[in-house]
Scaffold this motif. Structure first.
Motif, PDB file in Angstrom:
ATOM      1  N   GLY A  57       0.801  -1.208   0.000  1.00 42.32           N
ATOM      2  CA  GLY A  57       0.000   0.000   0.000  1.00 42.32           C
ATOM      3  C   GLY A  57       0.834   1.257   0.000  1.00 42.32           C
ATOM      4  O   GLY A  57       2.053   1.220  -0.177  1.00 42.32           O
ATOM      5  N   ARG A  58       0.109   2.371   0.206  1.00 43.19           N
ATOM      6  CA  ARG A  58       0.737   3.676   0.113  1.00 43.19           C
ATOM      7  C   ARG A  58       0.094   4.601   1.140  1.00 43.19           C
ATOM      8  O   ARG A  58      -1.118   4.596   1.324  1.00 43.19           O
ATOM      9  CB  ARG A  58       0.498   4.228  -1.295  1.00 43.19           C
ATOM     10  CG  ARG A  58       1.568   5.120  -1.854  1.00 43.19           C
ATOM     11  CD  ARG A  58       1.403   5.178  -3.365  1.00 43.19           C
ATOM     12  NE  ARG A  58       0.008   5.432  -3.711  1.00 43.19           N
ATOM     13  CZ  ARG A  58      -0.479   6.633  -4.013  1.00 43.19           C
ATOM     14  NH1 ARG A  58       0.318   7.672  -4.046  1.00 43.19           N
ATOM     15  NH2 ARG A  58      -1.747   6.795  -4.312  1.00 43.19           N
TER      16      ARG A  58
ATOM     17  N   ASN B  17       0.248  15.217   3.035  1.00 40.40           N
ATOM     18  CA  ASN B  17       0.600  16.501   2.416  1.00 40.40           C
ATOM     19  C   ASN B  17       1.556  16.316   1.236  1.00 40.40           C
ATOM     20  O   ASN B  17       2.524  17.051   1.082  1.00 40.40           O
ATOM     21  CB  ASN B  17       1.236  17.449   3.442  1.00 40.40           C
ATOM     22  CG  ASN B  17       0.340  17.663   4.643  1.00 40.40           C
ATOM     23  OD1 ASN B  17      -0.882  17.491   4.539  1.00 40.40           O
ATOM     24  ND2 ASN B  17       0.917  18.007   5.772  1.00 40.40           N
ATOM     25  N   GLY B  18       1.295  15.285   0.453  1.00 41.70           N
ATOM     26  CA  GLY B  18       2.088  15.078  -0.749  1.00 41.70           C
ATOM     27  C   GLY B  18       3.372  14.303  -0.527  1.00 41.70           C
ATOM     28  O   GLY B  18       4.053  13.935  -1.475  1.00 41.70           O
ATOM     29  N   GLU B  19       3.717  14.012   0.734  1.00 43.33           N
ATOM     30  CA  GLU B  19       4.946  13.267   1.005  1.00 43.33           C
ATOM     31  C   GLU B  19       4.605  11.799   1.229  1.00 43.33           C
ATOM     32  O   GLU B  19       3.672  11.478   1.969  1.00 43.33           O
ATOM     33  CB  GLU B  19       5.633  13.820   2.257  1.00 43.33           C
ATOM     34  CG  GLU B  19       6.976  13.163   2.550  1.00 43.33           C
ATOM     35  CD  GLU B  19       7.418  13.332   4.000  1.00 43.33           C
ATOM     36  OE1 GLU B  19       8.197  12.517   4.482  1.00 43.33           O
ATOM     37  OE2 GLU B  19       6.956  14.296   4.647  1.00 43.33           O
ATOM     38  N   ALA B  20       5.354  10.920   0.561  1.00 41.06           N
ATOM     39  CA  ALA B  20       5.110   9.489   0.731  1.00 41.06           C
ATOM     40  C   ALA B  20       5.725   9.024   2.040  1.00 41.06           C
ATOM     41  O   ALA B  20       6.930   9.111   2.241  1.00 41.06           O
ATOM     42  CB  ALA B  20       5.701   8.721  -0.441  1.00 41.06           C
TER      43      ALA B  20
ATOM     44  N   GLY C 287       9.366   0.470  -1.973  1.00 44.63           N
ATOM     45  CA  GLY C 287       9.998  -0.048  -0.760  1.00 44.63           C
ATOM     46  C   GLY C 287      10.284   1.019   0.267  1.00 44.63           C
ATOM     47  O   GLY C 287      10.961   0.784   1.263  1.00 44.63           O
ATOM     48  N   GLN C 288       9.743   2.200   0.030  1.00 42.36           N
ATOM     49  CA  GLN C 288      10.022   3.320   0.928  1.00 42.36           C
ATOM     50  C   GLN C 288       9.139   3.266   2.175  1.00 42.36           C
ATOM     51  O   GLN C 288       7.951   2.972   2.086  1.00 42.36           O
ATOM     52  CB  GLN C 288       9.732   4.615   0.169  1.00 42.36           C
ATOM     53  CG  GLN C 288      10.034   5.858   0.955  1.00 42.36           C
ATOM     54  CD  GLN C 288       9.631   7.097   0.173  1.00 42.36           C
ATOM     55  OE1 GLN C 288       8.889   7.014  -0.793  1.00 42.36           O
ATOM     56  NE2 GLN C 288      10.115   8.239   0.593  1.00 42.36           N
TER      57      GLN C 288
END
Lengths: 231, 354
Positions: free
Chosen positions: B52-53, B57-60, B67-68
Motif C-alpha cells: 500500500g501507500r 501533504n504530498g509526502e510518501a 519499498g520506501q
C-alpha cells in the motif's frame, strides 16, 4: 580488637578490585546483549542465548581452561592482544576476566528480565514523539529497567567476589596478583596450622559480602525511588 | 491532505483501506474490532501493511512499490493512544516536553497547551496520580507539543464516565478549531456526529472513502456497523439567537430556521444538530395547535421501504432530513416523491453537537 593484617588488607583490596573491574567492564556488553535478547528477533537467537548461559552450566574448571587456551600467552586471542599491552595470563586482569565471564550469565539474565518487563507500548509512544531508537532506549527503556540493571550488576559483582574454579585454573594462585579471598582461604586450608587464619578470612569474606549486599540494596532502592519520584 | 490505500493482513484478519481526506477532522468509524485502530497505526507507521501507500501533504510516508517507509519517529504524526501511555518515570511537565526535547524545539508552546487542555496544577505530578481524564488530556498535550502534522486520537473518550467525558469534550472542540488536522478513531455515533468533517466507515474488512457524516450514516452498513438503531440526519447550521425565556436556541439550517434546546454557544457559531429519523413526524397540513416547535415545510425526495418502516427523504432548499414512518402512515398520507409535507420535530428531539 579485630584488626586486619597488611596481608589481609591486600587480599581484600585485590578481591574488590577484581570484582569491581569485572562488573564495570561486563555491564555495558551485558546490557546490550540483554536488550538484544529481550527485544530483537534474529536467526541464531536461541544459540546466542545458550552461549551466554554456557559458563553457568559448564564446570568452572572447564571455563577457566578454555580461557587459558584462548587468552594464554600462546593462545590465539592472547597473542593478538599482547602487542596492544593487554595481558591476562597470570595477571590480576586475568582474574577479573575469569570473574566477568563467570558472572556474565547471571547479570544478563537479571537485566533481560527487567527489559522484558518494560512495556514496549510506552516505547512506541516515545517513537511517535520523535525519539529515534538510541534516544528512545536512553530516555525510556533504560531508566525504566534501571532497578533490574542494578540487580544484575550486583549479581555479577557477588559472583565475581566468590569466583574460584575458573580463576585458579586460568591465572593460578599468585599471592598479591591473583590470590583473591576464596583462593586465599583455600590456600590456608591446605597448609597445616592455617585454620585460624582461614577462619579470619572466612569472617572477613562474610562481612565483605554482606557489606556489598547492603550497599547494592541501598543503591537499588535509591534508583527505584528516583524512578517513582519522577513517575 | 491524508491519502491512504493499503491492504492489511494480520493473522486471519484482512482489511482493505482506501480513502483520502483534507478535512480538519476525519473520523475512522466502526464497531470495536473492525480494525479502526489498525488503520490509524498504519498511518502512524506502527503497523506495516502487506502492501500500500500512505501520503501526507504530498509526502510518501509509505510506498510498498518503491519499498520506501519513513520510520515512526520521523513521521511527525502525533498519536494519542487509548491507554494514554504516559512515561511513568517522568512528571507531567517532562512528559509534555518529551517531544520538543527530541526535536530541539527551542520554544515549545507549553503554556498554550496547558491552557488549551486545562493542565494547570498537574505539571509537577506523576502520571500514576492522575485520573483517567487527566491522563488523556496530558497525552493529548504531549502529542500536540511535538508539533505534529497530523494528530491521531484513538477513542479519546472511551472508558470515561459522563463527567470525565464532559471534562474532555470542550477541549476537543477547541482542538478541532485551533489544532492540527485530526484523525479521530471512534465507535461512538455521538462523538463522530459531533466532531467529524469526514467519516471513513470501517466495516466488514473495508474502509473505503471519506464522506460527510450525513452520507456515511446513510449507508446501510453504517447502521449494522455502528450500532445505529435508526437513520440519523446530521445537519450543519449556524446559531441565530438564544431565547432564554423559552429555554431554546434558534439555529439556521441551510436557510431553514430551527428551534433546538438552549445551547451554550455564541450566536454566529457553527453548530451541528443531529435528528433521529424516528423522531420526525409528517403531516399534510400545518398542525398549529400541536407541541412541535419545528414545523418545516419540506418536499419528499425519495422513499425507501425497509423492514422497520418507510424511510422518507425530505428536502427544503439545502436542507435534507430523514423521517422513519410506518408503512401504514406512509400509505395514509399518500407519500410519494414530489409530495409536499410538513416535517414535525420537537425541539427536545434535536441532539446538539457543537
Amino acid at each position: 580488637m579485630f584488626s586486619l593484617s597488611p596481608e589481609e588488607q591486600q587480599i581484600i583490596g585485590l578481591s574488590l578490585k577484581v570484582a569491581a573491574t569485572a562488573t564495570v567492564f561486563s555491564l555495558p556488553p551485558g546490557v546490550a546483549l540483554a536488550y538484544l535478547l529481550s527485544r530483537a528477533d534474529f536467526p541464531g537467537k536461541a544459540l546466542l542465548s545458550g552461549l551466554t548461559h554456557l559458563p553457568l552450566i559448564l564446570p568452572p574448571v572447564v571455563t577457566g581452561y578454555a580461557l587459558l587456551l584462548l587468552f594464554g600467552r600462546n593462545g590465539p586471542l592472547g597473542r593478538l592482544l599482547d602487542p596492544l599491552g593487554i595481558v591476562f595470563a597470570f595477571d590480576w586482569t586475568g582474574a577479573a576476566l575469569a570473574a566477568a565471564v563467570m558472572g556474565f550469565p547471571l547479570m544478563v539474565r537479571a537485566i533481560r528480565l527487567s527489559f522484558d518487563l518494560v512495556d514496549s507500548r510506552i516505547e512506541r509512544a516515545a517513537e511517535t514523539l520523535g525519539a529515534r531508537p538510541l534516544i528512545r532506549f536512553l530516555t525510556i527503556t533504560l531508566p525504566l529497567a534501571l532497578p533490574g540493571v542494578a540487580a544484575g550488576a550486583v549479581l555479577g559483582f557477588a559472583k565475581a567476589l566468590g569466583e574460584f574454579g575458573a580463576t585458579i585454573t586460568f591465572v593460578a594462585n599468585i599471592p598479591g596478583e591473583t590470590r583473591t579471598l576464596p583462593l586465599a582461604i583455600y590456600s590456608l586450608i591446605q597448609v597445616p596450622g592455617g585454620e585460624a587464619a582461614a577462619l579470619r578470612l572466612v569472617f572477613i569474606s562474610v562481612g565483605v559480602s554482606i557489606g556489598a549486599l547492603l550497599i547494592s540494596e541501598w543503591g537499588a532502592r535509591a534508583a527505584t525511588r528516583r524512578l517513582a519520584g519522577m513517575g | 491532505m491524508l491519502d491512504v490505500s493499503a491492504h492489511i493482513v494480520r493473522g486471519d484478519f484482512a482489511l482493505e483501506v482506501s480513502f483520502s481526506s483534507d478535512a480538519r477532522i476525519t473520523c475512522l468509524f466502526g464497531r470495536s474490532g473492525a480494525g479502526k485502530t489498525t488503520v490509524a497505526e498504519v498511518v502512524a507507521g506502527l503497523v506495516r501493511p502487506s502492501c500500500g501507500r500512505v501520503m501526507l501533504n504530498g509526502e510518501a510516508l509509505l510506498d510498498s512499490d518503491t519499498g520506501q517507509s519513513v520510520p515512526v519517529w520521523k513521521r511527525r504524526i502525533g498519536y494519542v493512544f487509548q491507554d494514554a501511555r504516559l512515561f511513568p518515570h517522568m512528571t507531567v511537565r517532562d512528559n509534555l516536553l518529551y517531544g520538543p526535547r527530541r526535536s530541539g524545539d527551542p520554544d515549545p508552546a507549553l503554556d498554550e497547551a496547558v491552557a488549551l487542555l486545562g493542565l494547570e496544577g498537574l505539571l509537577e505530578r506523576g502520571p500514576s496520580s492522575l485520573s483517567g481524564g487527566e491522563a488523556r488530556r496530558v497525552a493529548i498535550g504531549r502529542a500536540l507539543l511535538s508539533r505534529p502534522r497530523l494528530l491521531i486520537l484513538d477513542e479519546p473518550l472511551a472508558g470515561l464516565d459522563g463527567a470525565r467525558r464532559g471534562d474532555i469534550l470542550p477541549y476537543l472542540d477547541r482542538l478541532a478549531r485551533e489544532g492540527p488536522p485530526i484523525l479521530y478513531v471512534s465507535h461512538a455515533v455521538e462523538e463522530v456526529a459531533r466532531l467529524a468533517d469526514r467519516v471513513v466507515l470501517v466495516s466488514d474488512g473495508r474502509a473505503v472513502g471519506a464522506e460527510p457524516p450525513d452520507a456515511a450514516f446513510d449507508r446501510p452498513e453504517a447502521e449494522a456497523a455502528a450500532g445505529l438503531t435508526a437513520p440519523l440526519s446530521v445537519l450543519d447550521g449556524r446559531v441565530i439567537a438564544h431565547d432564554p425565556e423559552r429555554d431554546a436556541t434558534r439555529v439556521d439550517l441551510a436557510g431553514t430556521a430551527f428551534l433546538a434546546p438552549l445551547l451554550h454557544v455564541v450566536p454566529g457559531d457553527r453548530l451541528r444538530v443531529v435528528v433521529d429519523a424516528r423522531e420526525v413526524a409528517l403531516a399534510l397540513t400545518d398542525p398549529v395547535d400541536a407541541s412541535f416547535q419545528n414545523r418545516l415545510p419540506m418536499e419528499v425526495a425519495a422513499l425507501e421501504v425497509r423492514s422497520d418502516g418507510v424511510l422518507v427523504r425530505l428536502e427544503a432548499g439545502g436542507l435534507r432530513m430523514k423521517a422513519l414512518v410506518t408503512r401504514q402512515a406512509s400509505e395514509q398520507l399518500g407519500l410519494a416523491p414530489g409530495r409536499r409535507v410538513i416535517a414535525l420535530v420537537k425541539a427536545t428531539a434535536a441532539a446538539r453537537y457543537a
